[in-house]
Design a protein around this motif. Structure first.
Motif, PDB file in Angstrom:
ATOM      1  N   LYS A 280       0.832  -1.211   0.000  1.00  0.00           N
ATOM      2  CA  LYS A 280       0.000   0.000   0.000  1.00  0.00           C
ATOM      3  C   LYS A 280       0.863   1.257   0.000  1.00  0.00           C
ATOM      4  O   LYS A 280       0.555   2.228  -0.684  1.00  0.00           O
ATOM      5  CB  LYS A 280      -0.952   0.008   1.206  1.00  0.00           C
ATOM      6  N   THR A 281       1.943   1.226   0.767  1.00  0.00           N
ATOM      7  CA  THR A 281       2.835   2.375   0.815  1.00  0.00           C
ATOM      8  C   THR A 281       3.438   2.640  -0.561  1.00  0.00           C
ATOM      9  O   THR A 281       3.494   3.789  -1.013  1.00  0.00           O
ATOM     10  CB  THR A 281       3.962   2.133   1.846  1.00  0.00           C
TER      11      THR A 281
ATOM     12  N   ILE B 205       0.731   4.123  -2.837  1.00  0.00           N
ATOM     13  CA  ILE B 205       0.461   5.527  -2.510  1.00  0.00           C
ATOM     14  C   ILE B 205       1.596   6.405  -3.022  1.00  0.00           C
ATOM     15  O   ILE B 205       1.361   7.458  -3.624  1.00  0.00           O
ATOM     16  CB  ILE B 205       0.268   5.709  -0.988  1.00  0.00           C
TER      17      ILE B 205
ATOM     18  N   THR C 276       1.386   6.651  -6.842  1.00  0.00           N
ATOM     19  CA  THR C 276       0.256   7.500  -7.239  1.00  0.00           C
ATOM     20  C   THR C 276       0.594   8.969  -7.014  1.00  0.00           C
ATOM     21  O   THR C 276       0.321   9.817  -7.877  1.00  0.00           O
ATOM     22  CB  THR C 276      -1.007   7.123  -6.435  1.00  0.00           C
TER      23      THR C 276
ATOM     24  N   VAL D  34       3.460   9.612   3.235  1.00  0.00           N
ATOM     25  CA  VAL D  34       3.718   8.201   2.916  1.00  0.00           C
ATOM     26  C   VAL D  34       4.799   7.646   3.839  1.00  0.00           C
ATOM     27  O   VAL D  34       4.664   6.542   4.373  1.00  0.00           O
ATOM     28  CB  VAL D  34       4.117   8.049   1.428  1.00  0.00           C
TER      29      VAL D  34
END
Length: 171
Positions: free
Chosen positions: A73-74, A77, A80, A129
């Motif tokens: 997920k990190t 993120i 993105t 992040v």
């Protein structure tokens, strides 16, 4: 570690201790010979050690899964945020090129402000992040520590119970 995780750990510890006490009580109250009773107690201790090992494996697997998910997920993120920052900078540059001939001074000023905003946004996203990754790692470390402590406690309590049973059987 949040309250729900602490409550779950306490609940599992309670179940384990209750199981040990219940099994020991049932074996001690049962009308069996000393040899049969020692055999039953030994079998129960072996079962308890096996179950605690299984619980440890489950906790370690879940911790590993949590770590993998957090890292994934990190990275998502971060990627993105970088893509959006890059897209924003590209959009600002295209707009500046369209208006350059008619209002060079005004467009240069707008482009500079937009680039600074994109840089600030990108810095903020990177910091967020990184902070999220640090917090996730801390949570995983705490979960692994709690699992290790729970395993140590279970092993210690099982050994204490075995010692008590052996002491009561061999006065």
């Amino acid at each position: 570690m949040n309250n729900q995780e602490k409550g779950t750990g306490n609940f599992l510890t309670g179940i384990l201790v209750g199981s040990i006490v219940g099994a020991a009580t049932a074996l001690l109250v049962a009308p069996k010979s000393g040899k049969e009773l020692r055999g039953d107690l030994s079998e129960q201790v072996d079962n308890l050690k096996e179950k605690s090992g299984e619980w440890k494996e489950t906790v370690m697997e879940k911790s590993s899964d949590l770590t993998s998910t957090a890292m994934e997920k990190t990275n998502q993120i971060r990627q993105t945020a970088m893509d959006k920052g890059a897209n924003l900078a590209e959009t600002v540059k295209d707009k500046a090129d369209q208006f350059r001939n008619t209002a060079k001074t005004a467009v240069d000023e707008v482009a500079e402000n937009a680039k600074k905003g994109a840089d600030d946004l990108q810095d903020t996203v990177h910091k967020t992040v990184d902070l999220t990754a640090d917090n996730t790692k801390k949570a995983v470390d705490q979960a692994q520590s709690a699992a290790s402590q729970a395993d140590d406690e279970v092993t210690q309590k099982a050994e204490q119970l075995a010692d008590q049973v052996n002491n009561s059987m061999n006065p």
